[in-house]
Scaffold this motif. Structure first.
Motif, PDB file in Angstrom:
ATOM      1  N   GLY A 716       0.839  -1.189   0.000  1.00 50.83           N
ATOM      2  CA  GLY A 716       0.000   0.000   0.000  1.00 50.83           C
ATOM      3  C   GLY A 716       0.874   1.238   0.000  1.00 50.83           C
ATOM      4  N   MET A 717       0.736   2.085  -1.047  1.00 48.29           N
ATOM      5  CA  MET A 717       1.597   3.259  -1.223  1.00 48.29           C
ATOM      6  C   MET A 717       0.731   4.517  -1.352  1.00 48.29           C
ATOM      7  SD  MET A 717       4.799   1.958  -1.591  1.00 48.29           S
ATOM      8  CE  MET A 717       5.690   3.220  -2.495  1.00 48.29           C
ATOM      9  N   GLY A 729       1.536  -4.031  -6.721  1.00 50.49           N
ATOM     10  CA  GLY A 729       1.982  -5.406  -6.636  1.00 50.49           C
ATOM     11  C   GLY A 729       3.450  -5.569  -6.972  1.00 50.49           C
ATOM     12  N   HIS A 730       4.035  -6.673  -6.472  1.00 49.33           N
ATOM     13  CA  HIS A 730       5.426  -7.005  -6.797  1.00 49.33           C
ATOM     14  C   HIS A 730       5.569  -8.514  -6.741  1.00 49.33           C
ATOM     15  CE1 HIS A 730       9.805  -7.020  -6.889  1.00 49.33           C
ATOM     16  NE2 HIS A 730       9.753  -5.729  -7.213  1.00 49.33           N
ATOM     17  N   ALA A 746       6.246   2.168  -9.718  1.00 55.56           N
ATOM     18  CA  ALA A 746       4.946   1.536  -9.931  1.00 55.56           C
ATOM     19  C   ALA A 746       3.822   2.347  -9.292  1.00 55.56           C
ATOM     20  CB  ALA A 746       4.964   0.118  -9.355  1.00 55.56           C
ATOM     21  N   PHE A 747       4.098   2.947  -8.136  1.00 55.25           N
ATOM     22  CA  PHE A 747       3.062   3.763  -7.492  1.00 55.25           C
ATOM     23  C   PHE A 747       2.745   5.007  -8.315  1.00 55.25           C
ATOM     24  CE2 PHE A 747       2.401   7.585  -4.878  1.00 55.25           C
ATOM     25  CZ  PHE A 747       1.084   7.341  -4.518  1.00 55.25           C
ATOM     26  N   SER A 763       7.136   9.493  -2.124  1.00 54.57           N
ATOM     27  CA  SER A 763       6.199   8.397  -1.877  1.00 54.57           C
ATOM     28  C   SER A 763       6.408   7.829  -0.477  1.00 54.57           C
ATOM     29  CB  SER A 763       6.389   7.292  -2.918  1.00 54.57           C
ATOM     30  OG  SER A 763       6.163   7.786  -4.212  1.00 54.57           O
ATOM     31  N   GLU A 764       5.351   7.185   0.020  1.00 57.63           N
ATOM     32  CA  GLU A 764       5.370   6.651   1.379  1.00 57.63           C
ATOM     33  C   GLU A 764       4.784   5.244   1.380  1.00 57.63           C
ATOM     34  OE1 GLU A 764       4.260   8.557   5.662  1.00 57.63           O
ATOM     35  OE2 GLU A 764       2.666   8.595   4.163  1.00 57.63           O
ATOM     36  N   LEU A 765       5.464   4.337   2.085  1.00 55.80           N
ATOM     37  CA  LEU A 765       4.932   2.991   2.284  1.00 55.80           C
ATOM     38  C   LEU A 765       3.992   3.006   3.478  1.00 55.80           C
ATOM     39  CD1 LEU A 765       4.976  -0.093   1.654  1.00 55.80           C
ATOM     40  CD2 LEU A 765       6.871  -0.264   3.279  1.00 55.80           C
TER      41      LEU A 765
END
Length: 860
Positions: A716-717, A729-730, A746-747, A763-765
């Motif tokens: 979730g990003m 996804g990865h 990807a995000f 970006s943030e995880l």
């Protein structure tokens, strides 16, 4: 006189004392089972298939009943019989005749009267000590082409034909109870849909039975009916996959458990405050009747102890306080207890310790931990999910217990799995522990089936369109993956954050009621006529016009159940006339307007899951199913611009097929909110390793070897300080050396596709999720050979039928779906009827049958 005193005198069993007590009771059990089999065989042949399951016998006695079942048809199959007047004695004699062949049989159609008798040769012989005759088995062919199966003669007109040795051997294995079939069951408000399918794909059979007050009764009745239609023994059913509405119904009806809640001090009103949402602006606070929380405030107690957002203990819990709170709630009469501490997701060990203390202080009280149900941040959503799980837990456990008990009685080899909201399945035990994960159980099956069907025919991007009597469910599936949402609706107010397939429900179906309000604008739904009284055309007393009535008036729906149910066009016309008059239209124009309005409403749902989420629907195949889906599929295909529409072979029960191809699943998650600049690759890999270990432990507990396991990863990003995240996804998070850069890229791409812009922000995880799947053996789907030397006219049943199209009536022949074969092509306009649905092909379109018996609609 007790029955045990009379039996030895008749010479039917050893006298008490000649064998040990266990042997005596085993003999009595066998004898009573024999009588029951014989009685069912003669007087209730429709129940004979489940006779051995209904009789509670020991393992050795069950083997004797299997032998009885094998020989009954041949031993009794060559003539009529007149039984003695005394029920018990006649059936005892009949039982002896079946088991040992100790009595004459009627031959050549002659009638012989049987009377009670004794046999010295049988005195003192245990049931398994006799070498039973095993003549060649015979099959009763039901009269007038009905389904054939293993039956004893029910009438003197029964016709028998010999089976070859190979067939007899196969049926002997069936009776031995080796499970080779799988069953999907979708429980609806009116009907329970059942699909039984052989694992080798050789045959399948559908059944539709009325739903019952105890849904378990309807499930078992439906499975037995499907097995009867498929001509298989109930022992052949090995797995029952059940989609259920237990959770939703329990919440809607307000019949859940009384739930106690333990929270961190200062958070007693977390359920009351919620998201401070009302259905309107200022007036919403004054006129809105807000639903009561699922845990009453009087049953919410506060505890000492506090965690920070990273799981560090700021204040230790007071264990004596926890025990006292548990005893207080138990004595107050709560049925279940929930633990939800602030930031409990970041350090689950604290909630787990509280759970242990509660079980010590209040043994037998079910405990739900928020960190186990939803181990993610957002306190209200996490608390609501845990409380809702506890609220519906007793209802789900009661249902699963009832279902498993009935399956043991009637289908002894069957194991039940419950369908999850995300399209997977879970064991009955897991469903009893985590019922909240089944809230969208039913609609998930249709989406899963649409994805499978798309892969089967080489179409990986599909729009699923499921139209029933009350509502329509639509979903978008890209690259053979179903989109997952994190907000499942328990009701209009309660939105539970558990994984479920991203399905949009629209209040429009075949039974939607049509009306013209004071504004003069035609309205369709959301109210529905249901099945009682149903649409006016059913002739059951309904008078309000519905979408079904409009289709009947236009000729689009000539009948139901492939002609088995006649629809009353005069009643439908009378109902639609109540709309036509205020609109100033002719009857046909009003009916056509009704169909156009409902199609437009469903188009809005399809655009919501596609266009408004950055997808062009013109590149997606439309998969149409449900009782009314194929009737409107061609119109939706034209409106949305889809190049192809697929109508599966059994669209009315297509959702149940989705259950059959689902894997056993469970999601494991860990919140870890960090900007990417604050993260190291080792941090992420450590989280992944922990989730992977948890997943493998669970899969091992479920009995899946390593070769039958699959782990799917999702991150979730979000942009820093955004409110909500997007899933990314990865495939291999442990093996990639540039994982963080790949996730960031990807995000950004996912955000651009969803919102059509990106931001110059880091970006943030937010969360790492692992979907653990135990790969089950799905039934094979076989391709059928092409039709040779014939065209679709062999399936035509009415060449003179007409439908109303635009400004007049045009010819539209009726075809029988069951008679269509691969290679057949039908030019529109045409109507295709089958038992569970009706398909309408528009002018300018054609329908063709592929090798899997799907009906493919395309523009000419």
């Amino acid at each position: 006189m007790h029955v045990s005193d009379s039996i030895p005198q008749a010479g039917l069993a050893p006298a008490p004392g000649t064998r040990d007590r266990a042997e005596w009771y085993r003999w009595l059990t066998f004898l009573s089972g024999t009588v029951q089999v014989a009685y069912l065989c003669y007087f209730q042949p429709h129940r004979y298939a489940a006779a051995d399951a209904q009789t509670q016998v020991t393992d050795r006695a069950r083997a004797d009943l299997i032998e009885l079942r094998e020989t009954a048809a041949s031993e009794l199959g060559e003539g009529p019989y007149v039984l003695g007047n005394t029920f018990s004695s006649a059936d005892l004699y009949l039982a002896m005749m079946i088991r040992w062949g100790g009595a004459p049989r009627a031959r050549g159609g002659t009638t012989r009267r049987f009377a009670p008798t004794t046999s010295a040769s049988l005195r003192g012989r245990p049931p398994n000590g006799v070498e039973a005759r095993r003549p060649r088995r015979r099959r009763l062919l039901a009269a007038q082409g009905a389904d054939s199966g293993l039956r004893c003669p029910a009438t003197v007109d029964s016709d028998f034909s010999a089976l070859d040795d190979q067939q007899a051997s196969r049926e002997s294995r069936e009776l031995a109870g080796e499970p080779t079939h799988i069953v999907g069951v979708d429980v609806g408000g009116t009907f329970t849909d059942v699909l039984v399918m052989a694992l080798d794909g050789s045959r399948w059979q559908l059944a539709k039975v009325p739903s019952t007050e105890d849904p378990a009764d309807g499930v078992v009745s439906g499975v037995l009916e499907a097995a009867r239609r498929a001509d298989i023994s109930p022992n052949r059913v090995g797995l029952v996959l059940n989609g259920t509405t237990i959770v939703t119904n329990t919440v809607v009806e307000g019949k859940g458990a009384r739930v106690g809640l333990l929270v961190t001090r200062g958070f007693r009103y977390v359920l009351e405050i919620a998201r401070s949402w009302t259905p309107g602006p200022v007036s919403g606070w004054m006129v809105w009747d807000r639903p009561a929380p699922l845990a009453d405030t009087r049953d919410v107690l506060e505890l000492s102890g506090r965690l920070d957002a990273r799981g560090h203990v700021l204040e230790e819990i007071n264990e004596d306080e926890v025990r006292a709170a548990a005893r207080q709630l138990a004595s107050a009469g709560v049925d279940a207890l929930t633990v939800a501490l602030i930031n409990g997701y970041a350090n689950p060990a604290i909630e787990e310790r509280i759970g242990e203390l509660v079980r010590e202080a209040a043994p037998g009280l079910p405990v739900t931990l928020a960190s186990a149900i939803l181990p993610e941040f957002r306190e209200y959503e996490r608390t609501l999910a845990a409380v809702a799980n506890a609220y519906v837990q007793p209802a789900m456990r009661s249902y699963v217990d009832s279902l498993e008990a009935q399956l043991r009685e009637h289908l002894p080899n069957a194991v039940v799995n419950i369908v999850r909201s995300d399209g997977g399945v879970m064991s009955g035990r897991d469903a009893g522990e985590r019922p909240i994960e089944t809230v969208f159980s039913g609609p998930a099956g249709g989406v899963r089936a649409a994805v499978f069907l798309g892969q089967l025919i080489g179409r990986r991007d599909v729009l699923s369109f499921d139209m029933g009597g009350t509502s329509t469910d639509v979903a978008l599936n890209r690259d053979a993956h179903a989109a997952v949402s994190r907000r499942s609706s328990l009701s209009d107010y309660y939105k539970v954050r558990v994984p479920s397939l991203d399905v949009i429900a629209i209040g429009a179906g075949g039974g939607s009621i049509v009306h013209v309000p004071l504004t003069g604008a035609l309205r369709v739904g959301p109210a529905s006529a249901g099945s009682n009284p149903g649409p006016a055309c059913y002739g059951r007393g309904g008078e309000k016009p519905t979408v079904t009535d409009a289709n009947v008036v236009l000729g689009y729906l000539p009948s139901l159940l492939s002609g088995q149910m006649t629809l009353h066009r005069d009643l439908a016309a009378r109902a639609v006339a109540t709309v036509a008059e205020p609109l100033g239209m002719s009857l046909e124009q009003a009916a056509r307007s009704i169909v156009d309005v409902v199609n437009d409403r469903m188009l809005g749902g399809l655009r919501l899951v596609s266009v408004q989420r950055g997808h062009d629907p013109r590149g997606f195949t439309l998969v149409a199913f449900g009782g009314a889906g194929p009737l409107h599929a061609n119109a939706l295909m034209d409106l949305v611009g889809s190049p192809l529409t697929v109508v599966p072979p059994a669209p009315g029960i297509f959702s149940t097929f989705g259950f059959l191809v689902a894997d056993v699943q469970r999601e494991f998650a860990r919140s870890h909110i960090r900007r990417l600049s604050e993260l190291s690759l080792d941090d992420v890999r450590s989280i992944v390793a922990n989730l992977e270990a948890e997943a493998h432990v669970w899969l091992e507990q479920q009995g899946f070897p390593e070769t039958e396991r699959s782990l799917t990863w999702q991150f979730g990003m979000r942009y820093f300080r955004q409110g909500y995240e997007l899933p990314v996804g990865h495939d291999d998070p442990t093996g990639s050396e540039s994982l963080l850069d790949e996730l960031a890229a990807a995000f950004v791409e996912a955000h651009r596709q969803t919102y059509a812009f990106d931001l110059p922000v880091e970006s943030e995880l937010v969360v790492v999720r692992c979907l653990a799947s135990g790969l089950t053996k799905a039934p094979e789907v076989r391709e059928h050979p092409q039709a040779q030397g014939e065209d679709a006219e062999v399936a035509m049943t009415d060449a003179a039928h007409e439908i109303y199209w635009k400004d007049g009536w045009v010819g539209a022949p009726i075809y029988k779906r069951e008679s269509l074969r691969p290679g057949h092509r039908i030019a529109g306009p045409a109507v295709i009827e089958q038992e569970d649905s009706t398909t309408l092909i528009h002018p300018g379109f054609s329908g063709s049958v592929d090798g899997f018996l799907n009906l493919l609609l395309e523009r000419v």
